[in-house]
Design a protein around this motif. Structure first.
Motif, mmCIF file in Angstrom:
data_model
loop_
_atom_site.group_PDB
_atom_site.id
_atom_site.type_symbol
_atom_site.label_atom_id
_atom_site.label_comp_id
_atom_site.label_asym_id
_atom_site.label_seq_id
_atom_site.Cartn_x
_atom_site.Cartn_y
_atom_site.Cartn_z
ATOM 1 N N UNK A 24 -24.611 44.829 66.324
ATOM 2 C CA UNK A 24 -23.547 44.070 66.342
ATOM 3 C C UNK A 24 -22.268 42.756 65.887
ATOM 4 N N UNK A 25 -23.636 42.312 65.520
ATOM 5 C CA UNK A 25 -22.183 41.115 64.644
ATOM 6 C C UNK A 25 -22.247 41.480 63.491
ATOM 7 N N UNK A 26 -22.696 42.271 63.123
ATOM 8 C CA UNK A 26 -22.428 42.935 61.544
ATOM 9 C C UNK A 26 -21.341 43.839 62.284
ATOM 10 N N UNK A 27 -21.050 44.737 63.151
ATOM 11 C CA UNK A 27 -20.105 45.969 63.505
ATOM 12 C C UNK A 27 -19.087 44.634 64.015
ATOM 13 N N UNK A 28 -18.836 43.954 64.096
ATOM 14 C CA UNK A 28 -17.963 43.370 64.583
ATOM 15 C C UNK A 28 -16.991 42.623 63.452
ATOM 16 N N UNK A 29 -17.855 42.308 62.708
ATOM 17 C CA UNK A 29 -17.641 41.376 61.609
ATOM 18 C C UNK A 29 -16.799 42.523 60.460
ATOM 19 N N UNK A 30 -16.554 43.600 60.638
ATOM 20 C CA UNK A 30 -15.564 44.813 59.942
ATOM 21 C C UNK A 30 -14.111 45.074 60.403
ATOM 22 N N UNK A 31 -13.471 44.934 59.362
ATOM 23 C CA UNK A 31 -11.907 44.414 59.722
ATOM 24 C C UNK A 31 -11.258 46.028 60.653
ATOM 25 N N UNK A 32 -11.938 47.673 61.133
ATOM 26 C CA UNK A 32 -11.694 48.070 62.103
ATOM 27 C C UNK A 32 -13.152 48.469 62.573
ATOM 28 N N UNK A 33 -13.571 47.835 63.313
ATOM 29 C CA UNK A 33 -15.137 48.048 63.891
ATOM 30 C C UNK A 33 -15.314 49.127 64.835
ATOM 31 N N UNK A 34 -16.405 50.278 64.816
ATOM 32 C CA UNK A 34 -15.836 51.926 65.496
ATOM 33 C C UNK A 34 -16.720 51.369 66.879
ATOM 34 N N UNK A 35 -15.315 50.831 67.986
ATOM 35 C CA UNK A 35 -15.448 50.552 69.155
ATOM 36 C C UNK A 35 -16.765 51.031 70.870
ATOM 37 N N UNK A 36 -16.943 52.497 69.717
ATOM 38 C CA UNK A 36 -17.192 53.347 71.236
ATOM 39 C C UNK A 36 -18.818 52.796 70.116
ATOM 40 N N UNK A 37 -19.289 52.748 68.793
ATOM 41 C CA UNK A 37 -20.810 52.565 68.739
ATOM 42 C C UNK A 37 -20.969 51.221 68.690
ATOM 43 N N UNK A 38 -20.118 50.458 69.046
ATOM 44 C CA UNK A 38 -20.269 48.631 69.911
ATOM 45 C C UNK A 38 -20.642 49.155 70.784
ATOM 46 N N UNK A 39 -20.446 49.916 72.109
ATOM 47 C CA UNK A 39 -20.142 50.130 73.296
ATOM 48 C C UNK A 39 -21.787 50.638 73.215
ATOM 49 N N UNK A 40 -22.042 51.397 72.423
ATOM 50 C CA UNK A 40 -23.588 52.404 72.408
ATOM 51 C C UNK A 40 -24.588 50.953 72.335
ATOM 52 N N UNK A 41 -24.617 50.507 71.200
ATOM 53 C CA UNK A 41 -25.247 49.322 70.873
ATOM 54 C C UNK A 41 -25.332 48.336 72.103
ATOM 55 N N UNK A 42 -24.505 47.591 72.454
ATOM 56 C CA UNK A 42 -24.584 46.805 74.109
ATOM 57 C C UNK A 42 -24.805 47.649 74.840
ATOM 58 N N UNK A 43 -24.406 48.912 75.302
ATOM 59 C CA UNK A 43 -25.848 49.380 75.746
ATOM 60 C C UNK A 43 -27.510 49.168 75.818
ATOM 61 N N UNK A 44 -28.073 49.741 74.775
ATOM 62 C CA UNK A 44 -28.914 49.696 74.127
ATOM 63 C C UNK A 44 -29.429 49.012 74.430
ATOM 64 N N UNK A 45 -28.522 46.914 74.336
ATOM 65 C CA UNK A 45 -29.205 46.259 74.257
ATOM 66 C C UNK A 45 -30.484 45.997 75.381
ATOM 67 N N UNK A 46 -28.783 46.523 76.230
ATOM 68 C CA UNK A 46 -29.074 45.475 77.907
ATOM 69 C C UNK A 46 -30.440 46.890 78.539
ATOM 70 N N UNK A 47 -30.032 47.983 77.682
ATOM 71 C CA UNK A 47 -31.797 48.421 78.286
ATOM 72 C C UNK A 47 -32.473 48.399 78.118
ATOM 73 N N UNK A 48 -32.571 47.799 76.626
ATOM 74 C CA UNK A 48 -34.019 46.404 75.775
ATOM 75 C C UNK A 48 -34.385 45.505 77.154
ATOM 76 N N UNK A 49 -33.374 44.860 77.545
ATOM 77 C CA UNK A 49 -33.657 43.473 78.200
ATOM 78 C C UNK A 49 -34.059 43.624 79.419
#
Length: 65
Positions: A24-49
């Protein structure tokens, strides 16, 4: 699942959670981050938690007050 299996699963999930954090941090560091992928990662992170918390609850014995 016995206690050792639960603890091993928790540790594996925690590692996945840390890996997603880094992704997620690496994706945020990109000039044009893929917001859909970012949301998928965040949701997966919440499911893991949530799964980690559920497994940790299984390790704590029920106390009858």
């Amino acid at each position: 699942m016995d206690e050792a299996e639960i603890r091993a699963r928790i540790e594996m999930l925690r590692q996945d959670h840390r890996d997603l954090d880094a992704a997620i941090e690496a994706l945020r560091g990109l000039p044009m981050p893929d917001m859909i992928q970012l949301q998928r990662f965040k949701k997966k992170k919440l499911r893991l938690k949530d799964e980690i918390m559920m497994l940790e609850d299984q390790l704590i014995p029920d106390i009858i007050a």
